[in-house]
Design an enzyme around this catalytic site. Structure first.
Site, PDB file in Angstrom:
ATOM      1  N   LYS A 186      13.633  40.201 -86.109  1.00 33.85           N
ATOM      2  CA  LYS A 186      12.550  39.384 -86.018  1.00 33.85           C
ATOM      3  C   LYS A 186      13.284  38.056 -85.908  1.00 33.85           C
ATOM      4  CE  LYS A 186       8.145  37.783 -87.921  1.00 33.85           C
ATOM      5  NZ  LYS A 186       7.393  38.017 -88.899  1.00 33.85           N
ATOM      6  N   TYR A 188      14.041  40.080 -90.987  1.00 29.22           N
ATOM      7  CA  TYR A 188      13.547  38.771 -90.581  1.00 29.22           C
ATOM      8  C   TYR A 188      14.361  37.762 -90.926  1.00 29.22           C
ATOM      9  CZ  TYR A 188       9.558  35.595 -90.649  1.00 29.22           C
ATOM     10  OH  TYR A 188       8.368  34.550 -90.405  1.00 29.22           O
TER      11      TYR A 188
END
Length: 306
Positions: free
Chosen positions: A165, A141
């Site tokens: 992400k 992330y």
């Protein structure tokens, strides 16, 4: 590259479920959590991410985070991929990752470090140590605009890295990093800022996106995905115009409304979202009225009788 084929399956909507806390004592209402998970999966979402930011990950104790992942795997029961959010100190993230692996999750999503003093080299070491220690499919992330994308380029060859992400809304920057990573590394690029940004990221290389909207209206997120896949621009922008006011409201106060707007909307629809935990507080009356107006515009609320 045994884990890399998972990247293809991640090119879709990653649904981030809320965690329903009881108003009475702040504990987690697992029955209502199951209702949320079932609603998301039953409506066709193929990837569910417990312990994401919309789950209020940082407000959970470590035992609560572990239990949320275990229960998600149980509730999903093979109907979707389960990608468990993990984070905090390196050793803590590894502990959470190993627990998720043992529980039957399909992959982990490693949150960005929350330490106030980070460098690109330190962030790279953090992600790499966790990925290598777990020996398990992992997503990164990535959301700190001050950290160089070279971190992702350097991590890409790792066998167990299957996705990123990306949550920095800088399209030229994102396009550049996607094109800097050879396709042979089979990375799933995911727009980490939901439906509002999904059409823009799609054309830069992100063939999937995250969604908090799936908690109350999964079909709207799926409409967006199908329109993007079908290159139906008229539909994409029609859906985008419907969703943007909701996402703009979530973005108020430097994203402070992110979770509470979803929970308020769910409660209005009698979907049992519970309350938020500190440091997220209750929605203002003004913003509650905006949520009411949005749900009414989507024809989800029954007209009130005078």
């Amino acid at each position: 590259m045994a884990n890399k084929p998972l990247a293809k399956a991640l090119q879709t909507i990653s649904g981030i479920p809320i965690t329903p806390f009881r108003k009475s004592d702040g504990s987690i209402d697992w029955n209502h959590y199951k209702e949320t998970v079932d609603r998301i999966v039953d409506n066709g979402i193929d990837v569910i991410v417990p312990c994401g930011n919309t789950s209020e990950f940082y407000a959970l104790s470590l035992e609560e985070a572990k239990e949320e992942v275990r229960r998600t795997v149980e509730y999903v029961h093979g109907r979707a991929l389960v990608v468990a959010g993990i984070g905090y100190a390196t050793s803590t993230a590894i502990e959470l990752g190993n627990d998720a692996k043992a529980a039957g999750a399909d992959a982990v999503m490693i949150h960005m470090p929350i330490h106030p003093y980070v460098t690109a080299g330190g962030v790279y070491a953090y992600f790499r140590e966790i990925i290598e220690a777990l020996d398990f499919p992992s997503l990164v992330y990535f959301k700190d605009p001050e950290i160089s994308d070279q971190v992702l380029v350097d991590l890409a060859p790792l066998e167990n890295l299957v996705g990123v992400k990306y949550a920095i809304n800088n399209l030229p920057r994102f396009a550049k990093v996607v094109r800097s990573v050879p396709e042979e590394h089979q990375i799933a690029w995911i727009c980490g800022t939901a439906e509002k940004w999904a059409p823009f990221f799609w054309h830069a290389g992100a063939k999937g996106f995250t969604s908090g909207l799936v908690n109350l209206l999964p079909e709207k997120a799926i409409e967006m995905l199908e329109a993007l896949r079908n290159n139906d621009n008229d539909a994409v922008w029609r859906i985008w115009e419907d969703i943007v006011p909701f996402e703009d409201l979530r973005a108020k106060y430097n994203q402070g409304n992110n979770v509470v707007v979803i929970k308020e909307a769910m409660e209005m629809l009698r979907q049992n979202a519970g309350v938020t935990r500190a440091p997220v507080n209750e929605l203002s009356n003004e913003d509650k009225q905006l949520v009411t107006e949005l749900l009414s515009s989507w024809k989800l609320l029954q007209p009130t009788k005078g």
